[in-house]
Design an enzyme around this catalytic site. Structure first.
Site, mmCIF file in Angstrom:
data_model
loop_
_atom_site.group_PDB
_atom_site.id
_atom_site.type_symbol
_atom_site.label_atom_id
_atom_site.label_comp_id
_atom_site.label_asym_id
_atom_site.label_seq_id
_atom_site.Cartn_x
_atom_site.Cartn_y
_atom_site.Cartn_z
ATOM 1 C CG ASN A 269 -1.883 1.111 1.058
ATOM 2 O OD1 ASN A 269 -1.990 2.106 0.487
ATOM 3 N ND2 ASN A 269 -2.736 1.104 2.029
ATOM 4 C CG ASP A 270 1.997 3.158 3.598
ATOM 5 O OD1 ASP A 270 0.720 3.576 3.315
ATOM 6 O OD2 ASP A 270 1.870 2.638 4.813
#
Lengths: 482, 93
Positions: free
Chosen positions: A406-407
């Site tokens: 995600n990040d």
């Protein structure tokens, strides 16, 4: 040794020479680690060096209690071998952390035992060496308790979420000051109070150990799970430095060489990890991390902009693609999806699709975590591309499949908007023609902020567990191409 | 050896370590970490000396504890690295 001074000098020379050979073997072992082809040999050479150093030490030093020594070696060897064989690949990060803790603990205990012996014989280590022993106690104990807490976090026993409180900082500072103050007392007491140090001063040493153990706990507990790669690397470095300082206390050259090599290795990995997140070491340890995006903000961003997709639709994209890049994250490790991913890659290759992996340096829970998992699933290492290598290729890529990350693919890192990941180098997957993000839900990653990638026109979401989703893709693709 | 002699060794080893380890590719960072971890078990030598030749019971007992801990570190570390690396060498499929 009883044959007079000359014999003893010769023996000493032999011992030092063998230590030199062992030191060279450690260095050569690490040199062989620079390529996957020679790395296995390197590990064997390094372990050979260790074996040689232990054997010559046992033979050379006067062993008063061989039974105790043999029992210790056997018990330790059995436990170590059992853990290495019995533990699953997914639990590798915590196992490495655990082993590291034992090494650090041993250094602290040995330095203490050496002090006891010296004091008991009425001797004095001198200011320099007493100080070194105190440092070994401090670093070794922090490594011991810190590694155990880190391993507990990775294993899910200790809470993963980051906390940063002023009280926490005060507690840490108190224990550090206590440990250092005890160290100063231990070193300064001969000149302050006169006379030769006696065993009565020994408790001061254990005060250092106790304070440092507590410091290690309070230092690591507040750090979030996703920052564990940095913590584990740094503690690895500390266990090496603890061994090196013990080497100063015992006047042992190979301890200094080997310990320093490990210290350097851990420190370099730590720096690489921090740079990959654009954060300082102090920020990782004391800053905590966590965005303040409210649920509402995320809703605003995602509302009406999320395209959900199905395995069938993703396979249609795969069929028309010439180049596919897969971006794995911790979610792949948790779901144990690496074998399904590897199978998908193999199928794509069989259909003449160019497939590569784009691996972010901090993906996973230890340095190189994704690479190790993919290697376990027999993915050739030349398919695993680093961030700098893969980023320029996204504009010529037809399809990117992000699984469990995600990040590290959040385009907000490129904007200077004060978000926790601002300035962090990320994989520019949005430049590809299509992006498929496989995730269980829209919940934010470790940084706690919304990801605008999910809301982009060329992104579609494949919701579900990484392993099940990847397996579904494999099955659909097999059907479609057969 | 003198303190300064040991310090020389320390500084030179740090440079050697830096030169070699910066050349190790990301692919191998996990095995590097567990391999380096095993090397840090070198503190076992100190434990062996203290456990085997401690002149007080307490020192011998502590030495025993240290030998157990350091051996877990050494044996476990090298084995785990070996298992991991053998996966990499098969990587050509």
């Amino acid at each position: 040794m009883a044959d007079g001074i000359l014999a003893q000098q010769l023996d000493e020379q032999v011992l030092q020479f063998v230590y030199l050979v062992a030191g060279i073997m450690f260095i050569q072992g690490l040199r062989d680690m620079t390529h996957p082809r020679t790395a296995t040999r390197g590990n064997l050479i390094s372990s050979g060096g260790m074996f040689l150093a232990v054997v010559v030490t046992v033979l050379w030093f006067e062993i008063l209690s061989p039974a105790v020594l043999a029992a210790g070696l056997l018990i330790g060897g059995a436990i170590g071998a059992y853990l290495a064989v019995a533990v699953e690949t997914t639990e590798m990060p915590q196992l490495v952390g655990l082993f590291n803790g034992f090494g650090g603990g041993a250094s602290a205990v040995v330095a203490g035992a050496e002090l006891i012996d010296t004091f008991a014989s009425g001797g004095d280590l001198g200011v320099g060496l007493t100080a070194t022993a105190a440092i070994a106690a401090l670093i070794g104990s922090v490594t011991f308790s810190g590694s155990f807490v880190a391993a507990g976090k990775l294993h899910g026993i200790v809470g993963e979420s980051p906390v940063s409180t002023t009280t926490g900082h005060v507690i840490k500072a108190t224990f550090l000051v206590a440990a250092v103050a005890a160290g100063v007392v231990l070193v300064a007491q001969p000149s302050l109070f006169g006379g030769i140090p006696t065993a009565e001063w020994m408790p001061v040493y254990w005060v250092i150990v106790a304070a440092a153990l507590l410091l290690g706990v309070f230092l690591v507990v507040p750090i979030g799970g996703a920052d564990m790669p940095v913590v584990i690397s740094l503690l690895n470095s500390y266990s090496g430095l603890a061994a090196a300082t013990t080497g100063f206390v015992l006047d042992n050259t190979v301890l200094i060489i080997a310990g320093t090599l490990v210290g350097a290795a851990g420190m370099i990995l730590t720096i690489i990890m921090c740079e990959s997140m654009n954060r300082s070491l102090a920020n990782v340890f004391f800053g905590g991390l966590g965005g303040d995006d409210s649920g509402e903000e995320m809703e605003d961003l995602y509302e009406g902009n999320i395209t959900e997709t199905s395995p069938e639709e993703v396979v249609m994209l795969m069929e028309t693609a010439d180049r596919v890049v897969i971006v794995p994250g911790y979610g792949m490790a948790v779901a144990q999806a690496q074998h399904a991913v590897a199978e998908l890659v193999e199928l794509l290759e069989d259909n003449d699709v160019d497939v590569e992996f784009g691996i972010h340096p901090v993906a996973g829970r230890m340095p190189g975590h994704m690479n190790a998992l993919l290697a376990e699933a027999d993915v050739p290492y030349d398919k695993m591309r680093e961030l700098e290598e893969v980023n320029p290729t996204f504009s010529q890529t037809d399809l990117v499949i992000v699984t469990g990350a995600n990040d590290v693919v959040n385009p907000r890192a490129k904007e200077d908007d004060g978000s926790p990941i601002s300035g962090m180098p990320v994989l520019n997957v949005e430049e590809a023609r299509h992006v498929v993000v496989n995730k269980r839900s829209l919940s934010p990653g470790f940084a706690g902020i919304a990801n605008p990638l999910f809301a982009r026109d060329n992104t579609s979401m494949l919701f579900g567990d990484a392993k099940e989703s990847m397996q579904a893709l494999v099955n659909e693709y097999k059907e479609a191409t057969s | 050896m003198s303190f300064v002699g040991n310090l020389t060794l320390f500084v030179l080893s740090a440079f050697v370590g830096y030169e070699i380890i910066t050349k190790i590719p990301t692919n191998l960072h996990t095995p590097l970490m567990s391999g380096a971890n095993a090397i840090s078990g070198i503190t076992l030598l100190g434990s062996v000396v203290v456990a085997g030749s401690g002149s007080t019971t307490l020192a011998t007992a502590l030495g025993f504890v240290a030998v157990v801990m350091a051996t877990i570190n050494v044996v476990g570390g090298y084995l785990v690295s070996h298992f991991m690396l053998s996966e990499f060498s098969q990587g050509g499929r």
